[in-house]
Design an enzyme around this catalytic site. Structure first.
Site, PDB file in Angstrom:
ATOM      1  N   HIS A  18       1.153  -1.175  -0.123  1.00  0.00           N
ATOM      2  CA  HIS A  18       0.272  -0.141   0.128  1.00  0.00           C
ATOM      3  C   HIS A  18       0.775   1.344  -0.156  1.00  0.00           C
ATOM      4  O   HIS A  18       1.098   2.214  -0.239  1.00  0.00           O
ATOM      5  CB  HIS A  18      -0.650  -0.452   0.965  1.00  0.00           C
ATOM      6  CG  HIS A  18      -1.734  -1.568   0.987  1.00  0.00           C
ATOM      7  ND1 HIS A  18      -2.597  -1.838   2.511  1.00  0.00           N
ATOM      8  CD2 HIS A  18      -2.700  -2.166   0.540  1.00  0.00           C
ATOM      9  CE1 HIS A  18      -3.058  -2.936   2.735  1.00  0.00           C
ATOM     10  NE2 HIS A  18      -2.763  -3.325   0.492  1.00  0.00           N
ATOM     11  N   ASP A 117      -6.531   5.246  -0.234  1.00  0.00           N
ATOM     12  CA  ASP A 117      -6.837   3.732  -0.745  1.00  0.00           C
ATOM     13  C   ASP A 117      -7.540   3.538   0.108  1.00  0.00           C
ATOM     14  O   ASP A 117      -8.401   3.729   0.647  1.00  0.00           O
ATOM     15  CB  ASP A 117      -5.074   2.862  -0.542  1.00  0.00           C
ATOM     16  CG  ASP A 117      -5.016   3.083   0.588  1.00  0.00           C
ATOM     17  OD1 ASP A 117      -6.310   2.238   1.284  1.00  0.00           O
ATOM     18  OD2 ASP A 117      -4.008   2.263   1.840  1.00  0.00           O
ATOM     19  N   ALA A 353      14.199  -8.342   1.102  1.00  0.00           N
ATOM     20  CA  ALA A 353      15.490  -8.161   0.034  1.00  0.00           C
ATOM     21  C   ALA A 353      15.137  -7.274  -0.667  1.00  0.00           C
ATOM     22  O   ALA A 353      13.695  -6.746  -1.225  1.00  0.00           O
ATOM     23  CB  ALA A 353      15.961  -9.413  -0.998  1.00  0.00           C
TER      24      ALA A 353
END
Length: 495
Positions: A18, A117, A353
């Protein structure tokens, strides 16, 4: 009359899927459409991962990012609450801070638009109180947006047939939703999740506009359906704008900087030879399933990078709220000897990562993904074909689009609750990395990459869409200025 630039406030809910698209939208409005931008980021903790992303994403000094103080709602929650409930309560508790901050912004003009959102809908009434335009940003596909818009006016009997008889759910102008790919709230009409989603859908269609992180040529039918009055467009109060693909761009560290160890390892691998495996910042698997993934990667004999998180039984979104907690460097949940046996062939990374950098690297040739839309767009934007392995939310719908419609992914044929065996894992990895099928997917995804770049170009469909939305904000700002300053031409006039 010279007017100031419009000022947009963006509210990002918890979760990297988000936060990243909201920050990228803010950057786009600032750099390409002359907005002032303030982004409020709601988190449940001050995790290093969130701050890492924000540091990399906010390399624009004029992008005003405000961290809402971390909110803990655990004492208000029932046992094992659905993810949406937890996020919703967190957002609700952030509203007082948001309102007081918006009304006390000093160095910028008063905001003329609020963009939220799907989890920030509780902030819309406040925006209307403050005479701001309201926009909802779907960081998802046009198809999912279309399903949500249609749901706002759908007949409950149709929804019941979908759930009980497992009939596909027909959506005007769009692909039907097969029951096996349906959204969790749709499986129990009248239930708490169903009613909550219905209320959200009604709030979304009442906004002044809807933005979607997709582009016209990626989803021509669904985009057209949402924009045309004769199809789904008649159900929305405002316009629907496809403004994507907005994904995190890789920021080069000043002076070269120290390179991440994973990227250094990738530098030594042949082009398109490594498959990247990550189930998103919130995705988790059972211990048994993780063992099968490990053994399947070993069996595939392909180079790999695998981002692992401690297993979580019976909750596919188990790591959503604690992305950087529970780091287990011993990775004792992996099969005994696995890390040692695959040394040189693969790299196992705990928790996090640099995904955008890995997908952009020439050595990366495939991506095993949970099909979160953010990850899907990052893969497409880097021309990397996928193994689609959906875990929760609308990810099964995304997997359908990737494998059935676009032909850029092999779908993992999993059944709810069943463990996928190592042979199957190895087979789908090899289909993308080695087999002829993978060559065709690689060609298609590279065409989509170019199509996305074109959409964001100055003559592209997404650039045009965001320009239309910004014109709407300018008109609103001028109207507000006119109301506030009827005697603007006279100097020294005070109200």
């Amino acid at each position: 009359m010279v007017t100031s630039k419009p000022h947009a406030v963006l509210l990002a809910s918890p979760g990297m899927g988000h936060i990243i698209p909201m920050v990228e939208l803010g950057k786009r409005l600032l750099t390409h459409h002359s907005f002032h931008v303030t982004i409020f980021v709601v988190t449940t903790d001050s995790t290093t991962t969130t701050s890492q992303i924000l540091q990399q994403t906010s390399n624009l000094s004029s992008l005003n990012i405000v961290h809402v103080p971390p909110i803990d709602v655990s004492h208000k929650l029932p046992p094992n609450p659905p993810l949406a409930v937890r996020i919703g309560l967190t957002m609700l508790d952030s509203l007082p801070f948001l309102r007081s901050s918006i009304t006390s912004i000093n160095n910028l003009p008063p905001p003329s638009a609020l963009i939220v959102d799907m989890f920030g809908l509780q902030a819309l009434p406040m925006a209307r109180d403050l005479s701001m335009l309201t926009y909802v940003y779907f960081a998802t596909s046009a198809w999912f947006s279309g399903v949500t818009v249609y749901f706002s006016v759908s007949d409950k009997k149709i929804m019941e047939r979908h759930a009980e008889s497992r009939e596909p759910l027909s959506i005007p102008g769009c692909e039907s939703v097969r029951f096996e790919d349906t959204l969790e709230p749709f499986s129990s009409p009248g239930g708490e999740m169903y009613e909550g989603y219905l209320e959200a859908a009604k709030q979304i269609v009442a906004a002044d506009g809807i933005l979607m992180n997709t582009w016209q040529d990626l989803e021509p039918a669904a985009t057209k359906a949402l924009r045309e009055n004769g199809i789904l467009g008649r159900f929305t109060k405002g316009e629907v704008y496809a403004v994507g693909p907005l994904v995190r761009s890789v920021v080069k560290k000043p002076g070269g900087g120290k390179k991440d160890a994973v990227l250094q390892w990738l530098d030594g691998q042949p082009d398109e030879s490594v498959i990247y495996v990550s189930f998103g910042s919130g995705g988790t698997m059972s211990a048994n399933q993780m063992r099968q993934v490990a053994l399947g990667l070993e069996l595939s004999q392909q180079r790999f990078i695998w981002v692992v998180r401690p297993p979580c039984e019976d909750d596919a979104s188990g790591a959503f709220f604690d992305v950087a907690s529970g780091v287990d460097s011993t990775m004792s949940y992996l099969p005994e000897g696995f890390v040692k046996r695959t040394e040189g062939l693969g790299v196992v990374v705990s928790m996090w990562a640099p995904q955008a950098e890995i997908l952009q690297h020439p050595a990366t040739g495939g991506f095993v993904t949970h099909c979160g839309w953010n990850s899907v767009l990052e893969s497409v934007e880097n021309g990397v074909p996928m193994v689609a392995w959906p875990l929760y939310a609308e990810q099964k719908m995304n997997a359908f689009v990737l494998s059935e419609e676009l032909g850029v992914a092999v779908r993992m044929a999993e059944k709810d609750g069943e463990v996928v065996g190592r042979e199957k894992v190895a087979e789908v990895v090899r289909r993308v990395m080695v087999d002829k099928e993978g060559v065709g997917m690689r060609k298609k995804v590279k065409e989509l990459k170019l199509s996305g770049e074109k959409a964001l170009g100055i003559f592209g469909s997404s650039h045009h869409s965001l320009s239309e939305m910004s014109k709407e904000c300018e008109v609103h700002l001028q109207a507000s200025d006119a109301k506030l300053s009827p005697c603007l031409p006279l100097r020294g006039c005070h109200h």
